[in-house]
Scaffold this active site. Structure first.
Site, PDB file in Angstrom:
ATOM      1  N   GLU A 146       0.886  -1.167   0.000  1.00  0.00           N
ATOM      2  CA  GLU A 146       0.000   0.000   0.000  1.00  0.00           C
ATOM      3  C   GLU A 146       0.923   1.215   0.000  1.00  0.00           C
ATOM      4  O   GLU A 146       1.618   1.463   0.985  1.00  0.00           O
ATOM      5  CB  GLU A 146      -0.917  -0.052   1.232  1.00  0.00           C
ATOM      6  CG  GLU A 146      -2.147   0.791   1.069  1.00  0.00           C
ATOM      7  CD  GLU A 146      -1.973   2.145   1.704  1.00  0.00           C
ATOM      8  OE1 GLU A 146      -1.594   3.084   0.956  1.00  0.00           O
ATOM      9  OE2 GLU A 146      -2.191   2.265   2.909  1.00  0.00           O
ATOM     10  N   GLU A 162       4.267  13.455  -4.328  1.00  0.00           N
ATOM     11  CA  GLU A 162       3.558  13.319  -3.054  1.00  0.00           C
ATOM     12  C   GLU A 162       4.308  14.154  -2.016  1.00  0.00           C
ATOM     13  O   GLU A 162       5.418  13.813  -1.617  1.00  0.00           O
ATOM     14  CB  GLU A 162       3.539  11.846  -2.643  1.00  0.00           C
ATOM     15  CG  GLU A 162       2.718  11.596  -1.422  1.00  0.00           C
ATOM     16  CD  GLU A 162       2.631  10.121  -1.041  1.00  0.00           C
ATOM     17  OE1 GLU A 162       3.631   9.402  -1.178  1.00  0.00           O
ATOM     18  OE2 GLU A 162       1.551   9.701  -0.595  1.00  0.00           O
ATOM     19  N   CYS A 175      -1.540   8.935   2.698  1.00  0.00           N
ATOM     20  CA  CYS A 175      -1.190   8.461   1.360  1.00  0.00           C
ATOM     21  C   CYS A 175      -2.304   8.784   0.372  1.00  0.00           C
ATOM     22  O   CYS A 175      -2.051   8.986  -0.812  1.00  0.00           O
ATOM     23  CB  CYS A 175      -0.899   6.970   1.386  1.00  0.00           C
ATOM     24  SG  CYS A 175      -2.156   6.054   2.278  1.00  0.00           S
TER      25      CYS A 175
END
Ligand code: ADP
Length: 534
Positions: free
Chosen positions: A301, A432, A335
Site C-alpha cells: 500500500e 507526493e 497516502c
C-alpha cells in the site's frame, strides 16, 4: 459517539464546521485563533501517559535487542527525546521469525479452534476500549496528531477493526467444487504461515490493525516492524493482546530501521508473506527483496497524489470544507490525501477565496490542546521536505495564496498552505508532498478533468463532488484509483477495501478482501468409487 460516526473520518470535518455536536470545540477554537499565532511557542502540554514499554516483543517477552543498541523516539512538538527504544536488527528479526515459526508450526495458534481465536480478538478489542485514552495519548505524543483525532476516531476505529476481524475468524472456509469426472473436489483455506508486516508512521495504530487483524483472524503468526519514528503505540497495544490471551510468539514486534530490520524481514527465507505500507520507492525495494529471496507473496500500500474534483453544480461551502479536510487531515500526512484539487472554472474563484479563508482559520498548535486541528509534522526530515516543496512551488511561479512558513521556532509546525496558478508538471503537482500543501487547479469539462486526474503514476484514491448522478457515474468508472469517494472523503470503515491502482500498490487491505492476503487455497481431490451415486 457511535460506530457509524467513528467509521467516517469525514464526519469529524463536517461536524467541525456546521453539522453538529462533535465539532463544537473545533468550531470555537477556529473562531478564536488562526494558525499564525504560533501556538508552538507555548510550553508543550505534559502528555497524560508514560512510555514504559520500549523493548522488542519476541516470543511473548519484552527483551533488549541482541546488540543492546537503542534509538531515541522524538516528540514532534519539540524534537526532544520521549524514550530510548531497543533497536532491532537482522539478528532480532531472525529471533522473531524463529519464534513466529515455532508458534505457527508447533504452537497452539493455528491449531486452536477458530472460535477460540475470535474470542482472543474480541477480548483484545475490549482491552483497547478500556485503555482508549492512554493509547491515544501515546499516539499523539509519538506522532504529533491531534489528541481528539486519536482518542475519538483512531483508537475507536482500531477497536472496530479488531471486532470486524474477530467476527471473520470463525467464518473462513473453503468450497466444494463441482469438477468434471468422478472426483470429489474441495478447497481448504489455510493460514499462509509467518507473515512479515512493515508499517509506516502516519497512522501507526490503524496500520497495525489493518495488518494484524486479518493475519490473526486467518490463523497466521506475525513479525511486525514498526516505523522508526513511531514505535511506542504498537508495543503498548501488543501488550494488551498478550493480556487478551494471545499465545507467545504469535505476534512479535520489532522496533528498528528500514534498511536493517525492515530489509531483513522482507528478505527472510522463513517468512511466507510480506505486507508493506509506505512510500512507493521503498515498496519497490521490498518487492525486489521478496522476489530475490523466497518469492514470498507481497501486498503493498504505497503513495498517492489523489485528485479531488469539484464540479460546477457542487454546494461550494460543503466542497470547500471537504476538500480542506481531504488534504489537511493528519497534517497532510495521508497516502490518499486529496492533494490535487480540481475545480470547475465557473465556481473556481469563489472556491479559492473560501478555501483560503478556511485554511487561514485552521487551528494549528499543541496536539494535546482542545480544539487543535493540526499538530506538527512527524520529524525534521519531513518538515524540511515539505518546506522545500513550498519553496519550489514559489520558484516555479505558482501563486502562494496562503501559508508557506513554519510556525514558531521549535517543533515541526507548518502553516496550512495553498497554491493556485499551478502547472501540471510542477513538482508540487506531480509529487507526493505528504504535508499541509493544497494545490488548486481549474478545469473546463469532464473529459479534460478525467484525463488530467488520471495523468499520474499513482492511483490510490479520488474524490468527486457533484449532485449530478450522470457525472458521478461517469467519473466513478473513468477514474483509475482504488477508492472513489463521491460527496465524501476518507471514509474508512473496516469493511471497505482499500488499495491502489498503478504505482500506488498491490492488493487490497480491509474488508473481506484482506483475508485472501493471509490464506493459502489448497485443492483436495478424491476419486469417487461408486459411479452409481454420481
Ligand atoms: P517514509 O519515507 O514515509 O518514512 P518509508 O517507505 O521509507 O516511508 O517507510 C515505511 C516503512 O518502511 C517504515 O517502517 C520503514 O522503516 C520501512 N523501510 C524503509 N526502508 C526500508 C527497506 N529498505 N526495507 C524494508 N523496509 C524499509
Amino acid at each position: 459517539m457511535t460506530i457509524r460516526n467513528m467509521s467516517s473520518l469525514l464526519s469529524m470535518a463536517l461536524r467541525s464546521s456546521k453539522f453538529g455536536s462533535l465539532g463544537r470545540p473545533f468550531t470555537n477554537a477556529i473562531r478564536s485563533r488562526a494558525f499564525g499565532t504560533a501556538a508552538a511557542a507555548e510550553e508543550p502540554i505534559v502528555p497524560p501517559v508514560q512510555a514504559n514499554l520500549t523493548q522488542l516483543l519476541i516470543d511473548g517477552q519484552f527483551v533488549d535487542s541482541a546488540s543492546g543498541k537503542t534509538f531515541p523516539t522524538l516528540d514532534p512538538r519539540t524534537g526532544q527525546v520521549i524514550a530510548h527504544v531497543s533497536e532491532g536488527d537482522a539478528e532480532d528479526i531472525n529471533r522473531a521469525v524463529a519464534a513466529a515459526r515455532k508458534a505457527f508450526d508447533k504452537g497452539p495458534w493455528p491449531k486452536m479452534t477458530a472460535y477460540e481465536r475470535s474470542q482472543v480478538l474480541y477480548r483484545f478489542a475490549d482491552l483497547i476500549e478500556k485503555h482508549n485514552d492512554e493509547l491515544a495519548a501515546l499516539e499523539t505524543w509519538d506522532n504529533g496528531k491531534p489528541y481528539e483525532q486519536a482518542s475519538q476516531i483512531e483508537v475507536p476505529m482500531l477497536v472496530r477493526l479488531m471486532r470486524y476481524y474477530a467476527g471473520w475468524a470463525d467464518k473462513i472456509h473453503g468450497l466444494t467444487v463441482p469438477a468434471d469426472g468422478s472426483y470429489h473436489v474441495q478447497t481448504l483455506h489455510e493460514p499462509i504461515g509467518v507473515a512479515g508486516q512493515i508499517i509506516p508512521w502516519n497512522f501507526p495504530l490503524l496500520m497495525y490493525a489493518w495488518k494484524v487483524g486479518p493475519a490473526l483472524a486467518c490463523g497466521n503468526s506475525i513479525v511486525l516492524k514498526t516505523a522508526e519514528q513511531t514505535p511506542l503505540s504498537a508495543l503498548y497495544v501488543s501488550n494488551l493482546l498478550l493480556e487478551a490471551g494471545l499465545p507467545p510468539g504469535v505476534l512479535n514486534v520489532i522496533s528498528g530501521f528500514g534498511p536493517t530490520a525492515g530489509a531483513a524481514l522482507a528478505s527472510h527465507m522463513d517468512v511466507d508473506k510480506i505486507a508493506f505500507t509506505g512510500s512507493t520507492t521503498t515498496g519497490q525495494i521490498v518487492l525486489e527483496l521478496a522476489a530475490k529471496s523466497n518469492l514470498k507473496s507481497v501486498t503493498l500500500e504505497l503513495g498517492g497524489k489523489s485528485p479531488f474534483i469539484i464540479c460546477e453544480d457542487a454546494d461550494i461551502d460543503e466542497a470547500v470544507e471537504l476538500a480542506h479536510f481531504a488534504l489537511f487531515f493528519n497534517q497532510g500526512q495521508c497516502c490518499c490525501a486529496g492533494s490535487r484539487t480540481f475545480v470547475h472554472e465557473r465556481v473556481y474563484d469563489e472556491f479559492v477565496e473560501k478555501s483560503k479563508a478556511r485554511a487561514a482559520k485552521r487551528v494549528v498548535g499543541d496536539p494535546f490542546k482542545k480544539g487543535v486541528e493540526q499538530g506538527p509534522q512527524i520529524d525534521v526530515e519531513q518538515f524540511e521536505k515539505v518546506l522545500r516543496y513550498i519553496k519550489s512551488g514559489i520558484e516555479h511561479g505558482a501563486t502562494l495564496e496562503v501559508g508557506g512558513e513554519r510556525i514558531g521556532d521549535k517543533g515541526y509546525y507548518i502553516q496550512p498552505t495553498i497554491f493556485t496558478n499551478v502547472e501540471e508538471d510542477m513538482p508540487i503537482v506531480t509529487d507526493e508532498i505528504f504535508g499541509p500543501v493544497q494545490t488548486i487547479l481549474k478545469f473546463k469539462d469532464l473529459d479534460e478533468v478525467i484525463h488530467r486526474a488520471n495523468r499520474t503514476p499513482y492511483g490510490l484514491a479520488a474524490g468527486v463532488f457533484t449532485k449530478n448522478l450522470d457525472t458521478a457515474n461517469t467519473l466513478m468508472r473513468a477514474l483509475r484509483a482504488g477508492s472513489i469517494w463521491i460527496n465524501c472523503f476518507d471514509v474508512f470503515d473496516a469493511a471497505i477495501p482499500f488499495g491502489g491502482y498503478k504505482m500506488s500498490g498491490l492488493g487490497r487491505e480491509k474488508g473481506v478482501y484482506s483475508l485472501s492476503n493471509y490464506l493459502q487455497v489448497k485443492a483436495v481431490v478424491t476419486p469417487l468409487k461408486n459411479p452409481a451415486w454420481l
